[in-house]
Design a protein around this motif. Structure first.
Motif, PDB file in Angstrom:
ATOM      1  N   ILE A 223      41.520  32.979  51.346  1.00 48.02           N
ATOM      2  CA  ILE A 223      42.128  31.703  51.054  1.00 48.02           C
ATOM      3  C   ILE A 223      43.102  31.293  49.944  1.00 48.02           C
ATOM      4  CG2 ILE A 223      40.108  30.428  52.096  1.00 48.02           C
ATOM      5  CD1 ILE A 223      38.993  29.978  49.090  1.00 48.02           C
ATOM      6  N   ASP A 224      43.911  32.483  49.723  1.00 45.12           N
ATOM      7  CA  ASP A 224      44.927  32.542  48.502  1.00 45.12           C
ATOM      8  C   ASP A 224      45.893  31.407  48.778  1.00 45.12           C
ATOM      9  OD1 ASP A 224      43.764  35.137  47.964  1.00 45.12           O
ATOM     10  OD2 ASP A 224      45.489  36.356  48.808  1.00 45.12           O
ATOM     11  N   GLY A 225      46.212  30.962  47.671  1.00 46.92           N
ATOM     12  CA  GLY A 225      47.229  29.892  47.542  1.00 46.92           C
ATOM     13  C   GLY A 225      46.937  28.586  48.010  1.00 46.92           C
ATOM     14  N   ASN A 226      45.604  28.357  48.091  1.00 45.54           N
ATOM     15  CA  ASN A 226      45.307  26.789  48.476  1.00 45.54           C
ATOM     16  C   ASN A 226      45.090  26.189  47.156  1.00 45.54           C
ATOM     17  OD1 ASN A 226      44.322  26.098  51.324  1.00 45.54           O
ATOM     18  ND2 ASN A 226      43.950  28.243  50.995  1.00 45.54           N
ATOM     19  N   SER A 227      46.091  25.668  46.562  1.00 44.87           N
ATOM     20  CA  SER A 227      46.446  24.941  45.047  1.00 44.87           C
ATOM     21  C   SER A 227      45.459  23.923  44.856  1.00 44.87           C
ATOM     22  CB  SER A 227      47.869  24.764  44.912  1.00 44.87           C
ATOM     23  OG  SER A 227      48.088  23.978  45.650  1.00 44.87           O
ATOM     24  N   GLU A 245      43.037  34.177  45.451  1.00 42.34           N
ATOM     25  CA  GLU A 245      44.388  34.230  44.581  1.00 42.34           C
ATOM     26  C   GLU A 245      45.135  32.860  44.410  1.00 42.34           C
ATOM     27  OE1 GLU A 245      47.782  37.446  43.289  1.00 42.34           O
ATOM     28  OE2 GLU A 245      46.161  38.107  44.706  1.00 42.34           O
ATOM     29  N   ASN A 246      45.471  32.624  43.267  1.00 39.81           N
ATOM     30  CA  ASN A 246      46.725  31.404  42.934  1.00 39.81           C
ATOM     31  C   ASN A 246      45.963  30.147  43.681  1.00 39.81           C
ATOM     32  OD1 ASN A 246      48.572  32.876  41.641  1.00 39.81           O
ATOM     33  ND2 ASN A 246      49.304  33.678  43.714  1.00 39.81           N
ATOM     34  N   CYS A 247      44.531  29.682  43.587  1.00 38.26           N
ATOM     35  CA  CYS A 247      44.145  28.542  43.546  1.00 38.26           C
ATOM     36  C   CYS A 247      43.898  27.962  42.435  1.00 38.26           C
ATOM     37  CB  CYS A 247      42.649  28.755  44.275  1.00 38.26           C
ATOM     38  SG  CYS A 247      42.918  29.302  46.139  1.00 38.26           S
ATOM     39  N   SER A 248      43.078  27.074  42.566  1.00 40.34           N
ATOM     40  CA  SER A 248      42.838  26.311  41.128  1.00 40.34           C
ATOM     41  C   SER A 248      41.601  26.238  40.703  1.00 40.34           C
ATOM     42  CB  SER A 248      43.377  24.888  41.194  1.00 40.34           C
ATOM     43  OG  SER A 248      44.599  24.578  41.513  1.00 40.34           O
ATOM     44  N   LEU A 249      40.727  27.243  40.936  1.00 42.26           N
ATOM     45  CA  LEU A 249      39.426  27.320  40.458  1.00 42.26           C
ATOM     46  C   LEU A 249      39.340  27.427  39.140  1.00 42.26           C
ATOM     47  CD1 LEU A 249      38.359  30.319  42.836  1.00 42.26           C
ATOM     48  CD2 LEU A 249      38.400  27.773  43.365  1.00 42.26           C
TER      49      LEU A 249
END
Length: 358
Positions: A223-227, A245-249
């Motif tokens: 699910i990379d990039g789900n900001s 990667e590159n989410c907002s966890l």
């Protein structure tokens, strides 16, 4: 002896026929025509046609409510970067051996619910890079129960929760760069055999606790990039490789509900802590990628993970080497004869003289 001649002659004839068929198959296996299909019998003189690739015929579209092609052996039809807008019920109805259809980067907006009714051997469908928002007024595709790979990526406004897909054999499902905003238990209804799911670069804000619960064969989830995604709460008893990667966890990374994990990639988030109970549950982990977060400390238990081979910590709020030595000082005493643990920095291995259990 004379009685054997007819038998030998017959055998030789069979061999010659077989050789001719093999030669014909080799000659006509793949065709990449420069001209579009103008009638359904256009390739009748190519009985051993296996793959037809019509890519880059930018003005070509399927004829309205007509059969595209009548061919008994064609197994792969490819038409990428063409001008296809619709797949009608009749379009593929006379391709009984069709196993693969690839229509990437067209202008596809409509697919009849029964488009694949007569393609009983269909295994792979790639409709990525189109303009699908839904499939049709019923929002469903039927007759895809044997399909093992479906790619709907780069249909920017397509929300998987607004369409119905049922395939008992579907194993790989890609919907990257689409418009999905959440995943729940209904998102994958009818797709119980999924082993690889990719939803990179969507607009997912929430993944419900039971979203993956029914997927007992799921191994990879990306699910990379789900900001807009800020937390993880879903469960899976089979998932092995997870990438966000590159989410907002943010806050504490908790993965105790994913006991079979061997690989975690959460680079580029806002994670401040690692949950120690999760690390106990994830004892099979061999790769832990934590670069570009807000970690201030590496828990000692990380160094005790028996299968850990790769740990990335670049650009966090700690001094990697100092913290690594501090967190693992006890291990150099406890395991003085074991193999040196490798600390991965900028994707290169720097061997740290710290001994850990194998």
């Amino acid at each position: 002896m004379q009685k054997m001649y007819p038998t030998l002659i017959f055998a030789l004839c069979l061999i010659l026929v077989s050789i001719r068929e093999i030669a014909a198959y080799d000659i006509y296996q793949i065709i990449e025509p420069e001209k579009p299909i103008t009638n359904e019998k256009m390739y009748a003189s190519y009985p051993y046609l296996h793959e037809l690739d019509m890519s880059y015929q930018t003005t070509f579209d399927f004829p309205k409510h007509q059969v595209l092609l009548d061919h008994e052996r064609l197994s792969a039809y490819i038409c990428n970067y063409c001008g296809i807008k619709s797949i009608f019920k009749q379009t593929l109805s006379k391709l009984p051996q069709l196993m693969q259809i690839e229509l990437k980067n067209n202008a596809l907006k409509y697919i009849h619910p029964d488009s694949f009714e007569h393609n009983t051997r269909l295994d792979q469908i790639d409709l990525s890079g189109n303009k699908l928002v839904t499939f049709n007024s019923q929002a469903t595709l039927r007759h895809i129960s044997l399909v093992s790979m479906l790619d709907l990526s780069q249909n920017l406004k397509l929300d998987i929760n607004r369409v119905k897909l049922e395939s008992d054999r579907l194993m790989i499902f890609n919907c990257n760069n689409c418009g999905t905003t959440y995943l729940n238990q209904n998102s994958f209804a009818g797709m119980s055999e999924l082993s690889q799911v990719n939803f990179k670069e969507n607009m997912i804000e929430q993944i419900h606790y039971d979203a993956l619960k029914s997927l007992n064969h799921l191994k990879t989830f990306n699910i990379d990039g789900n900001s807009k995604l800020t937390m993880l709460s879903f469960t899976s008893k089979s998932l092995k490789r997870f990438s966000a990667e590159n989410c907002s966890l943010e806050g504490t990374l908790q993965t105790s509900h994913l006991p079979e994990l061997i690989s975690i990639n959460v680079r580029g988030n806002r994670i401040t802590h690692l949950d120690e109970h999760s690390l106990v549950a994830n004892w099979k982990i061999n790769s832990l990628l934590l670069d570009d977060n807000e970690l201030q400390k590496v828990p000692e238990i990380v160094m005790k993970l028996p299968h850990l081979q790769r740990l990335c910590l670049d650009r966090n709020l700690l001094q990697p080497y100092e913290n690594i030595y501090e967190a693992t000082s006890v291990l150099s005493i406890s395991y003085p004869t074991k193999t040196a643990w490798q600390f991965i920095r900028r994707n290169q291995c720097t061997v740290i003289p710290i001994m850990v259990p194998q």
